[in-house]
Structures are given as structure tokens and as C-alpha cells.
Design a protein around this motif. Structure first.
Motif, short mmCIF file in Angstrom:
data_model
loop_
_atom_site.label_atom_id
_atom_site.label_comp_id
_atom_site.label_asym_id
_atom_site.label_seq_id
_atom_site.Cartn_x
_atom_site.Cartn_y
_atom_site.Cartn_z
N LEU A 42 0.85 -1.19 0.00
CA LEU A 42 0.00 0.00 0.00
C LEU A 42 0.89 1.23 0.00
N ILE A 43 0.55 2.19 -0.86
CA ILE A 43 1.29 3.44 -0.96
C ILE A 43 0.34 4.57 -0.58
N PHE A 44 0.73 5.32 0.45
CA PHE A 44 -0.07 6.47 0.88
C PHE A 44 0.57 7.72 0.29
N VAL A 45 -0.24 8.57 -0.31
CA VAL A 45 0.30 9.75 -0.97
C VAL A 45 0.22 10.97 -0.06
N SER A 46 1.16 11.89 -0.28
CA SER A 46 1.15 13.12 0.51
C SER A 46 0.15 14.11 -0.08
N PRO A 47 -0.20 15.16 0.65
CA PRO A 47 -1.13 16.15 0.13
C PRO A 47 -0.60 16.78 -1.17
N GLN A 48 -1.51 17.10 -2.07
CA GLN A 48 -1.12 17.71 -3.34
C GLN A 48 -0.73 19.16 -3.15
N ARG A 49 0.09 19.63 -4.08
CA ARG A 49 0.50 21.04 -4.10
C ARG A 49 -0.23 21.76 -5.23
N ASN A 50 -0.22 23.07 -5.18
CA ASN A 50 -0.92 23.85 -6.20
C ASN A 50 -0.48 23.49 -7.62
N PHE A 51 0.82 23.33 -7.83
CA PHE A 51 1.31 23.00 -9.18
C PHE A 51 0.60 21.75 -9.69
N HIS A 52 0.52 20.75 -8.85
CA HIS A 52 -0.08 19.48 -9.22
C HIS A 52 -1.55 19.65 -9.62
N THR A 53 -2.32 20.30 -8.79
CA THR A 53 -3.75 20.46 -9.09
C THR A 53 -3.99 21.41 -10.27
N ASP A 54 -3.16 22.45 -10.39
CA ASP A 54 -3.32 23.38 -11.52
C ASP A 54 -3.03 22.69 -12.85
N VAL A 55 -1.97 21.89 -12.88
CA VAL A 55 -1.64 21.16 -14.11
C VAL A 55 -2.76 20.19 -14.46
N MET A 56 -3.26 19.48 -13.46
CA MET A 56 -4.36 18.54 -13.72
C MET A 56 -5.58 19.27 -14.28
N GLU A 57 -5.89 20.42 -13.72
CA GLU A 57 -7.05 21.18 -14.20
C GLU A 57 -6.89 21.59 -15.66
N VAL A 58 -5.71 22.09 -16.02
CA VAL A 58 -5.46 22.51 -17.40
C VAL A 58 -5.51 21.32 -18.36
N LEU A 59 -4.90 20.20 -17.97
CA LEU A 59 -4.91 19.03 -18.84
C LEU A 59 -6.30 18.44 -19.01
N VAL A 60 -7.05 18.31 -17.92
CA VAL A 60 -8.40 17.76 -18.01
C VAL A 60 -9.28 18.66 -18.87
N SER A 61 -9.19 19.95 -18.65
CA SER A 61 -9.99 20.90 -19.43
C SER A 61 -9.66 20.80 -20.92
N GLY A 62 -8.35 20.76 -21.23
CA GLY A 62 -7.93 20.65 -22.62
C GLY A 62 -8.33 19.33 -23.25
N LEU A 63 -8.16 18.25 -22.52
CA LEU A 63 -8.54 16.93 -23.04
C LEU A 63 -10.04 16.85 -23.29
N ILE A 73 -12.87 11.06 -19.78
CA ILE A 73 -11.72 11.49 -18.97
C ILE A 73 -12.07 11.24 -17.51
N LYS A 74 -11.14 10.65 -16.76
CA LYS A 74 -11.35 10.42 -15.33
C LYS A 74 -10.11 10.88 -14.57
N LEU A 191 -0.36 24.85 -22.37
CA LEU A 191 0.24 24.59 -21.06
C LEU A 191 0.52 25.88 -20.30
N GLY A 192 0.64 26.99 -21.01
CA GLY A 192 0.86 28.28 -20.37
C GLY A 192 -0.32 28.71 -19.51
N ALA A 193 -1.48 28.08 -19.71
CA ALA A 193 -2.66 28.43 -18.91
C ALA A 193 -2.44 28.13 -17.43
N VAL A 194 -1.46 27.29 -17.11
CA VAL A 194 -1.17 26.99 -15.71
C VAL A 194 -0.77 28.27 -14.96
N ARG A 195 -0.09 29.17 -15.66
CA ARG A 195 0.35 30.44 -15.04
C ARG A 195 -0.82 31.29 -14.59
#
Length: 197
Positions: A42-63, A73-74, A191-195
Motif C-alpha cells: 500500500l502506498i499512501f500519498v502526501s497532500p497535493q501542491r498547487n502545481f499538481h492540481t493546476d496542471v491537472m485542471e489545465v490538462l483535463v480541461s484541454g482533453l 476522462i477520469k 500549457l501556459g494556462a497553468v500560469r
């Protein structure tokens, strides 16, 4: 640490002799959110950082913008690779017919067309080596690994495609400002939308 504080410590599950299985991953009580199963551990993950969630948001939106009706998309869903491996990619593209309802908790590797991992400090080794090797061995045809660029705030996307003969990924590009691909379907993501987030 006093005897009283020891009594209030969390009781971690003791792994079985041969490690955990995917069935355990879905039935063990009180596992933290986003727990993954890698090689029976079992692998427990640490809390996400803004970079991580912002990138995910941009990629999901674009996809989603260019998404053919045959795909869905999931985010952060378990992918069952085999009985001892149930990782949770940050984003997956799956076949629409594999989505069976609101209580669904996982997808089979054969239903996944793209797995995306956004690298975090606690997951560098898993996201760069362990997971891509396992995704490729399971036959997932496309993989993207997202890293922080030189300035630390902009994403760099490493694009991989599966070589069916070797069942290993081949690096087909590294994209910084604009992510433009044709597989698993044609999409063009700023990808610049992350900014701006």
C-alpha cells in the motif's frame, strides 16, 4: 511520548505474508484517500501542491475540449493492472463503454488509452520508472509524465507511446508551452494556462 499518546496513535494495517491484493485495496477499512497498490504494498500519498492540481485542471480541461464521444476522462481513479497492482494515475482517458455507473471505483488496464502522472516530490521514482513500466507491461498505449520546468512553475510534458513488440514506452516528445498530440486522439492544450490559475 507518553503512554497516553501512544494509545491514540493510528493502527496501521499489518500486511499479509505475500502482500496485499487489489481486493484488499477495495475492502480494507479506513485507508486514506488515494491509496495505491504497487507490487502488493500500500502506498499512501502526501497532500497535493498547487502545481499538481493546476496542471491537472489545465490538462483535463484541454482533453475534454477535443474529446471524441467514444472516450471519457477520469481523474484519480484506480487502474487494475493485475492482482497486486492498482495504481491511481492522476488522469486517465478510458473507453466510454467502460464507464458503468456512479459507484464505479476502478478501471481495467485494457480500458485505458492514456495514463497521466504529474510528478510530485514524494512520487518521483514511482512516476518516472515504476508506474510507466507497469502501465506499458499492461498494454496501456499512451503515457504522459508531467514535470516542473526550469522555473518551477510551468509544466513540461514528456509524451510516450507503447512499442507493441517490446511492450515498453518510447519517448516521442517533450512539450513545454503547447501540448499538441494525435494519440490517443488529436488535441492541442495551452500549457501556459497553468500560469493563470
Amino acid at each position: 511520548m507518553t503512554a497516553e499518546s501512544v494509545e491514540h496513535c493510528h493502527q496501521w494495517p499489518v500486511p499479509p505474508k505475500d502482500g496485499y491484493t487489489v481486493d484488499d485495496l477495495f475492502t480494507l477499512p479506513n485507508l486514506p484517500s488515494h491509496t495505491e497498490l504497487i507490487d502488493g504494498s500500500l502506498i499512501f500519498v502526501s497532500p497535493q501542491r498547487n502545481f499538481h492540481t493546476d496542471v491537472m485542471e489545465v490538462l483535463v480541461s484541454g482533453l475534454r475540449r477535443d474529446l471524441p464521444s467514444a472516450f471519457k476522462i477520469k481523474r484519480e481513479m484506480t487502474v487494475v493492472l493485475d492482482n497486486r497492482n492498482g495504481p491511481e494515475p492522476d488522469i486517465i482517458v478510458v473507453r466510454a463503454e467502460s464507464v458503468i455507473g456512479p459507484d464505479q471505483t476502478c478501471y481495467r488496464a485494457e480500458d485505458v488509452l492514456l495514463a497521466v502522472e504529474v510528478v510530485s516530490p514524494d512520487s518521483e521514482s514511482r512516476d518516472r520508472t515504476t508506474k510507466p513500466q507497469k502501465y506499458a507491461a499492461a498494454g496501456i498505449p499512451n503515457f504522459w509524465r508531467v514535470e516542473r520546468g526550469g522555473n518551477g512553475s510551468e509544466p513540461v510534458v514528456h509524451v510516450y507511446e507503447l512499442d507493441p513488440l517490446t511492450r515498453a514506452y518510447v519517448h516521442v516528445g517533450m512539450q513545454r508551452d503547447q501540448l499538441k498530440v494525435t494519440k490517443p486522439y488529436a488535441t492541442d492544450i495551452d500549457l501556459g494556462a497553468v500560469r493563470e490559475l
